[in-house]
Motif scaffolding. Structure first.
Motif, mmCIF file in Angstrom:
data_model
loop_
_atom_site.group_PDB
_atom_site.id
_atom_site.type_symbol
_atom_site.label_atom_id
_atom_site.label_comp_id
_atom_site.label_asym_id
_atom_site.label_seq_id
_atom_site.Cartn_x
_atom_site.Cartn_y
_atom_site.Cartn_z
ATOM 1 N N LEU A 78 0.833 -1.200 0.000
ATOM 2 C CA LEU A 78 0.000 0.000 0.000
ATOM 3 C C LEU A 78 0.866 1.247 0.000
ATOM 4 N N CYS A 79 0.213 2.411 -0.089
ATOM 5 C CA CYS A 79 0.906 3.685 0.086
ATOM 6 C C CYS A 79 0.741 4.067 1.554
ATOM 7 N N VAL A 80 1.843 4.032 2.308
ATOM 8 C CA VAL A 80 1.741 4.264 3.758
ATOM 9 C C VAL A 80 1.519 5.741 4.093
ATOM 10 N N ASN A 124 6.931 3.978 -3.730
ATOM 11 C CA ASN A 124 7.931 4.951 -4.191
ATOM 12 C C ASN A 124 7.309 6.303 -4.521
ATOM 13 N N CYS A 125 6.131 6.597 -3.991
ATOM 14 C CA CYS A 125 5.495 7.880 -4.296
ATOM 15 C C CYS A 125 6.306 8.991 -3.650
ATOM 16 N N PRO A 126 6.100 10.250 -4.062
ATOM 17 C CA PRO A 126 6.921 11.344 -3.513
ATOM 18 C C PRO A 126 6.878 11.421 -1.977
ATOM 19 N N MET A 127 5.755 11.041 -1.364
ATOM 20 C CA MET A 127 5.630 11.091 0.100
ATOM 21 C C MET A 127 6.355 9.930 0.791
ATOM 22 N N CYS A 128 6.413 8.783 0.148
ATOM 23 C CA CYS A 128 6.967 7.559 0.771
ATOM 24 C C CYS A 128 8.410 7.285 0.356
ATOM 25 N N ARG A 129 8.844 7.929 -0.729
ATOM 26 C CA ARG A 129 10.104 7.572 -1.384
ATOM 27 C C ARG A 129 11.280 7.460 -0.420
HETATM 28 ZN ZN LIG Z 1 3.255 6.304 -0.957
#
Ligand SMILES: [Zn+2]
Length: 315
Positions: free
Chosen positions: A105-107, A147-152
């Motif tokens: 998921l996107c944490v 790997n989204c900008p917030m989680c990277r």
């Molecule tokens: Zn994320």
């Protein structure tokens, strides 16, 4: 927390229960198959848990003094993949920058985290006969972080830690003495460095690379897995520390495909491992023992677990 052997749900039998109880091993772990379809095998287990025959076996395990635990790759179940159609933002971004529902998921997505935590409460409550030690592992495999900008900037380990803290906080509202495993395995073998470890999170160290790493990086991966033990023990120093080994994992030996192969444990390696784990401070020792059920016995006779039981008494 007790030493244990971990088997697949369809392998649970009075015979296995008696064997563990007679050998003085304190707990039995139930583990639905991992891999890509782990969410389906977990759903099947939950269905099986509703049956009389399953419940009778778990009740019997309790009367024989065994604790029961459920060790699960749970994320694909906790955040249903169907949600991707309406909420792709709940899911991870891969290295190419695309949202994908393949794993985890996107944490950084608050709604996804809330949903996962709520579903984790329901799952914890529905595990028939379980101790309050929960093993809701993330999806099974490599390179599965967001790997989204917030989680990277968060490692796989930090991302796992965020989800575990969140799930446990929610579960504790209903089950105050709940604990939850941090599975140190493959990518999460490196301890989390940016996210705090909440009270009640315990270490479960699973040296998978030792048995499976075969590519050109194998040596480095196996060395890293060993080198991380000390920092992991330091990071997770507040709770009992557990090893999840593969000494009796005939599913691994059989390539996770039936029919099971003939199994001969490597006694010397196991004894050396157990002595070493005890010396460096692990409290609880467990091993997979899958693919040693009824179909195995019909082919090869009963698997002997005496060496494991004796080693636990010795060290
Ligand atoms: Zn994320």
């Amino acid at each position: 927390m007790k030493n244990s052997m971990i088997i697949h749900p369809d392998e649970l039998s009075e015979k296995w229960i008696d064997k563990l109880a007679n050998a003085g091993i304190g707990a039995i772990g139930i583990h639905p198959c991992g891999g890509r379809n782990a969410f389906e095998s977990l759903a099947e287990l939950l269905k099986r848990m509703q049956t009389q025959s399953y419940r009778r076996l778990i009740d019997y395990a309790h009367t024989r003094g065994l604790e029961v635990e459920y060790e699960l790759h749970a994320m694909g179940y906790l955040l249903g993949r169907k949600l991707f159609d309406t909420h792709p933002e709940y899911f991870r971004m891969n290295e190419k920058g695309e949202r994908t529902k393949d794993y985890n998921l996107c944490v950084s997505n608050e709604e996804a985290m809330e949903l996962v935590a709520e579903n984790a409460v329901q799952l914890a409550k529905s595990l028939y006969g379980s101790t309050h030690n929960y093993y809701f592992w993330l999806d099974d495999g490599r390179d599965m972080r967001c790997n989204c900008p917030m989680c990277r900037d968060l490692s796989a380990s930090d991302q796992q830690m965020m989800v575990l803290n969140r799930m446990l906080r929610e579960i504790k509202k209903h089950i105050p003495d709940a604990r939850m495993a941090y599975l140190a395995y493959v990518d999460s073998i490196v301890p989390p460095s940016m996210v705090e470890v909440d009270d009640g999170i315990f270490l479960e160290y699973a040296p998978f690379e030792k048995y499976t790493a075969r590519n050109e990086n194998a040596k480095e991966l196996i060395a890293r897995e060993r080198e991380m033990i000390a920092p992991l023990l330091r990071t997770f120093n507040k709770e009992p520390k557990k090893v999840l080994e593969y000494w009796y994992d005939n599913s691994m030996l059989s390539g996770w495909k039936k029919p099971p192969k003939k199994f001969v444990p490597d006694k010397e390696a196991m004894l050396a491992d157990i002595a070493e784990y005890r010396r460096i401070g692990f409290d609880c020792i467990s091993t997979f023992a899958c693919f040693l059920g009824k179909d195995y016995e019909e082919l090869y006779g009963e698997a002997d677990i005496t060496d494991f039981a004796d080693a636990l008494k010795q060290y």
